[in-house]
Design a protein around this motif. Sequence first.
Motif, PDB file in Angstrom:
ATOM      1  N   ALA A 205       0.859  -1.210   0.003  1.00 54.72           N
ATOM      2  CA  ALA A 205       0.035  -0.097  -0.033  1.00 54.72           C
ATOM      3  C   ALA A 205       0.860   1.368   0.064  1.00 54.72           C
ATOM      4  N   GLN A 206       1.806   0.959   0.924  1.00 50.26           N
ATOM      5  CA  GLN A 206       2.847   2.386   0.976  1.00 50.26           C
ATOM      6  C   GLN A 206       3.449   2.652  -0.392  1.00 50.26           C
ATOM      7  N   ALA A 207       3.993   1.410  -0.938  1.00 48.38           N
ATOM      8  CA  ALA A 207       4.546   1.492  -2.178  1.00 48.38           C
ATOM      9  C   ALA A 207       3.870   2.164  -3.383  1.00 48.38           C
ATOM     10  N   GLY A 209       1.643   4.651  -2.822  1.00 48.03           N
ATOM     11  CA  GLY A 209       1.439   6.013  -2.496  1.00 48.03           C
ATOM     12  C   GLY A 209       0.366   6.055  -1.451  1.00 48.03           C
ATOM     13  N   ILE A 210      -0.155   4.972  -0.789  1.00 49.76           N
ATOM     14  CA  ILE A 210      -1.296   5.136   0.204  1.00 49.76           C
ATOM     15  C   ILE A 210      -0.535   5.547   1.453  1.00 49.76           C
TER      16      ILE A 210
ATOM     17  N   PHE B  52      11.918   2.503   2.333  1.00 44.89           N
ATOM     18  CA  PHE B  52      11.416   1.629   3.459  1.00 44.89           C
ATOM     19  C   PHE B  52      12.423   1.709   4.762  1.00 44.89           C
ATOM     20  N   HIS B  77       5.490   6.768   1.326  1.00 47.35           N
ATOM     21  CA  HIS B  77       4.297   6.960   0.441  1.00 47.35           C
ATOM     22  C   HIS B  77       4.383   7.980  -0.733  1.00 47.35           C
ATOM     23  N   ALA B  80       5.846   7.024  -4.779  1.00 45.55           N
ATOM     24  CA  ALA B  80       5.146   6.724  -6.101  1.00 45.55           C
ATOM     25  C   ALA B  80       4.552   7.833  -6.817  1.00 45.55           C
ATOM     26  N   PHE B  94      -2.925  -7.241  -2.764  1.00 41.12           N
ATOM     27  CA  PHE B  94      -3.974  -7.215  -1.778  1.00 41.12           C
ATOM     28  C   PHE B  94      -4.923  -8.441  -1.985  1.00 41.12           C
ATOM     29  N   HIS B 108      -3.750   4.800  -7.506  1.00 34.94           N
ATOM     30  CA  HIS B 108      -4.491   5.764  -6.015  1.00 34.94           C
ATOM     31  C   HIS B 108      -4.051   7.004  -6.426  1.00 34.94           C
ATOM     32  N   ASN B 109      -2.918   7.420  -6.751  1.00 33.37           N
ATOM     33  CA  ASN B 109      -2.321   9.042  -6.823  1.00 33.37           C
ATOM     34  C   ASN B 109      -2.980   9.734  -7.974  1.00 33.37           C
TER      35      ASN B 109
END
Lengths: 341, 260
Positions: A205-207, A209-210, B52, B77, B80, B94, B108-109
């Motif tokens: 999720a972080q990767a 962009g969340i 990370f 975050h 990306a 997921f 997402h972005n």
Amino acid sequence: MAFFKLFNNNPYFKYILGSIIFVIIVFIDLQLGLFASRTVNLLIRVVYFSVVAIGFNILLGYAGQISLGHAAFMGFGAYLTAFISNNYGLGFLPTIILSGLIPMVFGVILGLVALRLERLYLAIATLGIGVTIEFVFREWVWFTNGFSGVRLSRPEIFGFAFNNSRHFLLLSTIILFIVILFTYNLINSKTGRALSAMRDSGHAAQAMGISLFKYKLIAFALSAFYVGIAGSLYAYAERYVHPSTWGAELSLDMLAMVVIGGLASIGGSVTGAGFLVFVPRLVQDLPLIGEITNINFILTGLAMILVIRFMPIGIYNWFDYKFIQPFYIKRLNLNKPGGDD
Amino acid sequence: MKKLEVKNMTKRFGGLVAVDDLSFKVEEGSIFGLIGPNGAGKTTVFNSITRFYNPEEGEVILRTKGSKIDLLDYKTHQIADLGLARTFQNVELFGKMTVLDNMLVGAHNNIKTNFLIEGFRLPGFKKKENQAKTKAMEILNFLGLKKLAHQFADSQPYGVQKLLELGRVLMSEPEIILLDEPAAGMNDSETDKLSDLLLKIRDEYNLTVFLVEHDMGLVMDICDEIVVINFGKSIMQGTPKEIQVSPEVQEAYLGGDDEF
């Protein structure tokens, strides 16, 4: 055929149809008095507990965060409603929205705690916070009137007083309907996907962009808002708020609703709320078993164990996969659920 | 032009120096390989670039949209959105979401909506959401996964999951992608297909590809340039041909004679 196609392709249709049927039943009931007034009161309980369960499901089912202190938010919402309507005489809608927004701020604070803790430790910490707030309700007499509890009157919109429980059932059902639609929309868009992504894999999720910081806070804030609104409905429905209602038992009941009904499912939340309200009442009327004290807690625990063992996806989802989806898949000659493009 | 530059990066875990004063440059539009024996610190380099991990020293310069930025000034975050996306060594999908939803999380972005627009389906929602969905279906089609769009990600076989992770990365409209062992767990014919796919992706989406890989066949076939590291230190940087004949690299992989 066309009817089933509509049912399968447009997910709204399910909710709108369900709500229309429910509203019609309530309307007929208003005219003819079908239900006993006891049943009407139980239905009101189902409605506000559904709002609670949906809020809790956003947190546990979608975002994968646990809280065992959510009863405190419900209590806070209920006390706020009593306080605002008794002291400031605001109308129903501003009161209920304020009773959601102020717990939401506290939800954000709880979310800040959750940023540092995970799983079991988060459960312990939130349980501690919940118990603390329960005692605050007992001692903060200025706001809660202590052990005497607070009374309030039924709501009024544009001069129409909802004195009849049947009218209030209709009103709270409409609110539940709005909550369901809003949640459904949210879950099936960017925010909802980000919450689920955070639950399934924080790293990925972080990767992508969340921001875990942002979405953990959103999950806690949203669920506190919903639970606060439900607390407000509770206050209006019962017209009496007492501090002993908001203990850890209620938080565990919320957990039970979501687990029994179905995690990460709106229908499951409503089913779970219905289960927890109706089943203990039905059992209480049975001979022998009904006389055991605290039968409702025993039953909830038993149901939770059985559901986790035999249908871990929850009653609603199990029923959906086993009976409803095969039904319209057969009618539409589809190969797999959800349609294909 | 150099797309990504790692300058004098050092990452320590307590007393262990996992990455030691490492520098290399990745040419724009190239396929760049990072290789080294087990435990050489390859994944640590990736994790440090994508934030990370927090490297103690060094700079990671990314050239994006004409400007130079140091990735170490940003949070995990935010990476990306700068046009750098990565995959993971152990596939991180997921699992409880559908294949299509996995792809949409990648965008997402790029979906600019907020919770009010989403919750009340205000105007503008459908257009933005459908743009992303169309793009997701295009990429799924490109990867040959279109039929699986509505199935759950964790019910897919390993090969499909690897492809899906690649697809999700493409959804974020990256300029450079970091692939952590894309060929891990694949047999020879699957690896061949992957090499073709990576070349196709690079050309189709105008990307720079930066990969960590153990499969020497794949690396030597498709990489334009390779950097070899051992114990966190760069041994040499060069073309596949230069690497293959280098005695230092052979020593790192097979061990030197003089030690025994």
